[in-house]
Motif scaffolding. Structure first.
Motif, PDB file in Angstrom:
ATOM      1  N   MET A   1       0.822  -1.075   0.046  1.00 52.82           N
ATOM      2  CA  MET A   1       0.094   0.054  -0.118  1.00 52.82           C
ATOM      3  C   MET A   1       0.788   1.263  -0.105  1.00 52.82           C
ATOM      4  SD  MET A   1      -2.796   1.281   3.001  1.00 52.82           S
ATOM      5  CE  MET A   1      -3.941  -0.086   2.602  1.00 52.82           C
ATOM      6  N   LEU A   2       1.774   1.313   0.802  1.00 57.12           N
ATOM      7  CA  LEU A   2       2.829   2.327   0.808  1.00 57.12           C
ATOM      8  C   LEU A   2       3.422   2.636  -0.222  1.00 57.12           C
ATOM      9  CD1 LEU A   2       4.365   4.620   2.312  1.00 57.12           C
ATOM     10  CD2 LEU A   2       5.987   2.925   3.290  1.00 57.12           C
ATOM     11  N   ASN A   3       4.143   1.555  -0.818  1.00 56.92           N
ATOM     12  CA  ASN A   3       5.104   1.912  -1.994  1.00 56.92           C
ATOM     13  C   ASN A   3       4.201   2.310  -3.376  1.00 56.92           C
ATOM     14  OD1 ASN A   3       8.065   1.312  -1.591  1.00 56.92           O
ATOM     15  ND2 ASN A   3       7.044  -0.286  -0.561  1.00 56.92           N
ATOM     16  N   ARG A   4       2.869   1.783  -3.394  1.00 62.93           N
ATOM     17  CA  ARG A   4       2.057   2.146  -4.495  1.00 62.93           C
ATOM     18  C   ARG A   4       1.685   3.643  -4.543  1.00 62.93           C
ATOM     19  NH1 ARG A   4      -2.306  -2.891  -4.813  1.00 62.93           N
ATOM     20  NH2 ARG A   4      -1.082  -4.187  -6.052  1.00 62.93           N
ATOM     21  N   MET A   5       1.613   4.150  -3.351  1.00 60.77           N
ATOM     22  CA  MET A   5       1.394   5.519  -3.251  1.00 60.77           C
ATOM     23  C   MET A   5       2.720   6.639  -3.557  1.00 60.77           C
ATOM     24  SD  MET A   5       0.796   6.644   0.753  1.00 60.77           S
ATOM     25  CE  MET A   5      -0.176   5.180   0.936  1.00 60.77           C
TER      26      MET A   5
END
Length: 409
Positions: free
Chosen positions: A343-347
């Motif tokens: 979730m973090l790296n996609r944003m």
């Protein structure tokens, strides 16, 4: 940035993270004993740890920004150089000042390494494979971290006895330091030979100070990222209570019920929680791929389950029940790592990835510092159980921020 096959990226990620955390694992069982053997008092242990933490907190975000500007590989190799200097200095250090200075070098290394190589490999994976299967890479990284820590910790407990038998006149814990230096050499060679990165252009783009300002502005403009930062802060606060007081709690319970040796139980739990976290991190991607549950609801459920098990742990009065709840708690916590990392790296945009990963790491560490102070006061007045119930409440409250974090804006 040179493209490489996703399988190669996962292999490099697994090997480098395994070595990195094996090195840390080698010193985990003996770090305080090493410092005591160098002439520190019990009171000075806390002060030297605070110095290391202060260095990491002060440099965490600037070094993350630096990695985005000068290159993640170069920044990571600089971290390894500082780590070599730290361990080599500890071989000769004696007394509070020298030992604290050596550990400050380790603090610089931690700050430089935070997010640098990881961000590079994540970018390369996304470029070649997209972000739909990013959770597979994150699961590989989490598994390598856990296995490295577990095996390193086990080895670190055996090395002092073997080293004393081989070199009776030497410091009992120098064998651990020499083993760590040897593995650092292997890790450095792996990174130099296997990791590829195009050198970022230095003549274009804003200066470092302006880049830091841009990174801070990006954090303020993204509700999703702010939610992740608060979640990380809450995790750091809550788990500082668990990590600080679980061993004294085991000794208290084992002594009160006359069960098996607290030392044996502590050893079992130390190895067991790594394995429980590993199992959780391996189960999570399978659950994501086999079900239609989204990352946000899954993480909300897992965070609430972890908090519930902390409450149950606080109420437990038997060592057997404590062990089961403790390992189960880390299983749920381990399950949350791959979807949360995904979730973090996609944003995150590529040019901000290392700096933002450092910001999240900084939030965790700040939470740990805040929790250490706050829960120290709580335990002194109300006991460990009260501290853990408060920690569970903090953790549970943060779970409701995951729907905001899933928005990517």
């Amino acid at each position: 940035m040179r493209l490489i096959q996703p399988l190669t990226i996962r292999t490099i990620a697994a090997a480098s993270r395994f070595l990195q955390w094996s090195i840390i694992g080698l010193v985990i069982p003996v770090l305080n004993l090493l410092r005591l053997s160098k002439g520190l008092s019990l009171a000075e242990l806390g002060f030297s740890a605070a110095i290391t933490a202060g260095v990491v907190v002060a440099l965490e975000l600037p070094t993350g920004v630096l990695a985005d500007r000068i290159g993640r590989k170069r920044c990571y190799l600089a971290a390894l150089a500082f780590q070599v200097a730290a361990y080599a200095s500890l071989l000769f250090a004696s007394g509070f000042v020298a030992v604290s200075a050596a550990l400050a070098l380790y603090g610089v290394s931690r700050a430089l390494s935070s997010g640098s190589l990881e961000a590079l490999l994540i970018d390369q994976y996304i470029e070649t494979k997209g972000d739909e299967t990013l959770h597979r890479l994150m699961s590989t990284i989490n598994a390598a971290d856990t296995i490295g820590l577990a095996l390193g910790s086990i080895a670190g407990g055996f090395i002092p006895g073997l080293w004393s038998a081989l070199v009776p006149s030497a410091n009992r814990y120098h064998g651990n330091l020499l083993a760590m230096l040897a593995l650092l050499a292997v890790l450095g060679i792996l990174v130099v030979l296997a990791v590829r990165e195009e050198r970022p252009p230095m003549r274009s783009g804003p200066r470092l100070g302006a880049f830091i300002s841009e990174s801070l502005a990006f954090m303020r403009s993204s509700k999703a990222l702010l939610a992740i930062l608060i979640i990380a802060l809450a995790w750091g606060i809550a788990f500082s209570a668990i990590e600080t007081y679980w061993q004294p709690r085991v000794v208290e319970l084992a002594g009160s019920v006359g069960s098996a040796s607290p030392d044996r139980l502590n050893g079992f739990l130390s190895a067991g929680y790594f394995l429980a976290a590993l199992l959780g991190s391996l189960v999570a991607p399978l659950l994501i791929e086999k079900t239609r549950i989204g990352a946000a609801p899954l993480l909300l459920i897992l965070r609430l389950l972890t908090a519930a098990f902390i409450v149950a742990l606080a109420m437990q009065t038997r060592t057997g029940g404590f062990a089961i709840l403790y390992l189960s708690m880390f299983f749920w916590n381990g399950m949350s790592s791959p979807p949360e990392s995904t979730m973090l790296n996609r944003m995150l945009p590529s040019d901000k990835r290392a700096s933002m990963l450092s910001a999240v790491s900084l939030a965790v560490q700040l939470g740990g510092l805040l929790g250490s102070v706050a829960f120290g006061l709580v335990v002194g007045s109300f006991g460990v159980s009260a501290a853990w119930i408060i920690a569970a409440a903090v953790l549970a409250s943060s779970a409701f921020l995951y729907p905001i974090a899933a928005g990517r804006r």
